[in-house]
Write a protein that holds these residues in place. Structure first.
Motif, PDB file in Angstrom:
ATOM      1  N   ARG A  43       2.262  13.134  -2.982  1.00  0.00           N
ATOM      2  CA  ARG A  43       1.854  12.918  -4.377  1.00  0.00           C
ATOM      3  C   ARG A  43       1.307  14.201  -4.992  1.00  0.00           C
ATOM      4  NH1 ARG A  43       2.716  10.068  -8.920  1.00  0.00           N
ATOM      5  NH2 ARG A  43       0.877  10.056 -10.238  1.00  0.00           N
ATOM      6  N   ALA A  44       0.464  14.891  -4.246  1.00  0.00           N
ATOM      7  CA  ALA A  44      -0.150  16.117  -4.755  1.00  0.00           C
ATOM      8  C   ALA A  44       0.885  17.224  -4.951  1.00  0.00           C
ATOM      9  CB  ALA A  44      -1.245  16.580  -3.798  1.00  0.00           C
ATOM     10  N   LYS A  45       1.860  17.318  -4.049  1.00  0.00           N
ATOM     11  CA  LYS A  45       2.844  18.401  -4.108  1.00  0.00           C
ATOM     12  C   LYS A  45       4.010  18.112  -5.042  1.00  0.00           C
ATOM     13  CE  LYS A  45       2.240  20.508   0.476  1.00  0.00           C
ATOM     14  NZ  LYS A  45       2.924  20.831   1.762  1.00  0.00           N
ATOM     15  N   TYR A  46       4.461  16.844  -5.035  1.00  0.00           N
ATOM     16  CA  TYR A  46       5.728  16.532  -5.695  1.00  0.00           C
ATOM     17  C   TYR A  46       5.638  15.435  -6.752  1.00  0.00           C
ATOM     18  CZ  TYR A  46       7.134  18.864  -1.365  1.00  0.00           C
ATOM     19  OH  TYR A  46       7.251  19.738  -0.324  1.00  0.00           O
ATOM     20  N   GLY A  47       4.474  14.832  -6.925  1.00  0.00           N
ATOM     21  CA  GLY A  47       4.335  13.780  -7.918  1.00  0.00           C
ATOM     22  C   GLY A  47       4.960  12.468  -7.509  1.00  0.00           C
ATOM     23  N   THR A  48       5.313  12.321  -6.227  1.00  0.00           N
ATOM     24  CA  THR A  48       5.945  11.096  -5.749  1.00  0.00           C
ATOM     25  C   THR A  48       4.902   9.997  -5.533  1.00  0.00           C
ATOM     26  OG1 THR A  48       5.759  11.834  -3.453  1.00  0.00           O
ATOM     27  CG2 THR A  48       7.795  12.377  -4.612  1.00  0.00           C
ATOM     28  N   SER A  49       5.377   8.776  -5.389  1.00  0.00           N
ATOM     29  CA  SER A  49       4.476   7.651  -5.086  1.00  0.00           C
ATOM     30  C   SER A  49       5.128   6.794  -4.015  1.00  0.00           C
ATOM     31  CB  SER A  49       4.166   6.847  -6.347  1.00  0.00           C
ATOM     32  OG  SER A  49       5.365   6.485  -7.021  1.00  0.00           O
ATOM     33  N   GLY A  50       6.113   5.956  -4.382  1.00  0.00           N
ATOM     34  CA  GLY A  50       6.825   5.181  -3.378  1.00  0.00           C
ATOM     35  C   GLY A  50       7.187   3.798  -3.850  1.00  0.00           C
TER      36      GLY A  50
END
Length: 249
Positions: A43-50
């Motif tokens: 999340r911190a590096k790529y803005g992903t969640s899931g």
């Protein structure tokens, strides 16, 4: 009037306000179910969640860190129709459904013994729809009333899912690559609308209706649109969408 969850439950819930629900990360990661530490790093590096399992596992971790009793619930675990959410209990022992996988706007009361629980249609809990909740024992049915008159339903088994069963079902879901999906809550006038990318189409659901967006022809164009909506890293999007496109051939 519908009752809001306690301040403690809402404080945890609101940490996820800017999180999309998406199945793209698993096609980029392809390493099975991630730990909460991995999800936070990504999340911190790529803005992903899931997907719904990622979000439920992460939400459970946050509730437990806050000292709030919470557990996983859902339906059809281990199948292609699997869905998981979280139930959190307030200081009175009342249960609240917390479903980040379906991007609810806020947790909703599941305690028929509370005078605030009326079984009426309610606004302000789900994007672009009124909801009506019925609870009988450990079964819950939610009806969604859309602006176009369409009514859809979802059932939950409120029996707590053991941590082992949750992780087994989560692992299975992380290897299901049938659908590239992104959902995101976005401000729209005085309301919160629901933006969705699904089956290579995207649209905005509002209380006034459904607004399809212009069809795109390339993965690069989709990467740009999804990035602008959600903040997901373009390189992650490129790899994930390419994987989904190739898996469909």
């Amino acid at each position: 009037m519908a009752v809001q969850a306690s301040a403690a439950i809402l404080a945890v819930w609101k940490k996820f306000d800017e999180f999309p629900m998406e199945t793209l990360t698993k096609a980029w990661h392809r390493g099975g179910q991630r730990t909460v530490a991995e999800m936070k790093e990504h999340r911190a590096k790529y803005g992903t969640s899931g997907n719904c399992f990622d979000l439920a596992i992460w939400l459970l971790d946050e509730f437990r860190a806050a000292g709030i009793t919470a557990y996983g619930v859902g339906h059809d675990l281990g199948t292609s129709d699997a869905h998981v959410a979280v139930v959190a209990e307030d200081e009175l022992g009342s249960r609240y459904l917390c479903d980040l996988g379906d991007l609810w706007l806020q947790p909703i009361l599941l305690d028929p013994a509370r005078p605030e629980f009326t079984g009426d249609k309610l606004k302000g809990f789900f994007p672009a729809a009124e909801v009506q909740v019925a609870v009988q024992g450990d079964r819950c049915e939610v009806c969604y009333f859309r602006p176009n008159g369409k009514v859809s339903r979802q059932e939950y088994d409120l029996t707590p899912i053991s941590e082992h069963d949750l992780m087994v079902a989560a692992e299975a879901c992380q290897h299901d690559y049938r659908q590239a999906l992104v959902e995101f809550r976005v401000p729209h006038g005085a309301e919160t609308a629901h933006w969705e990318f699904c089956d290579w189409e995207s649209f905005l659901s509002t209380s006034e209706g459904l607004y399809p967006e212009e069809q795109l022809a390339t993965i690069e164009a989709w990467c740009e649109r999804i990035h602008l909506r959600t903040g997901l890293d373009k390189a992650v999007l490129q790899e994930s969408l390419s994987f989904y496109q190739n898996s469909m051939k």
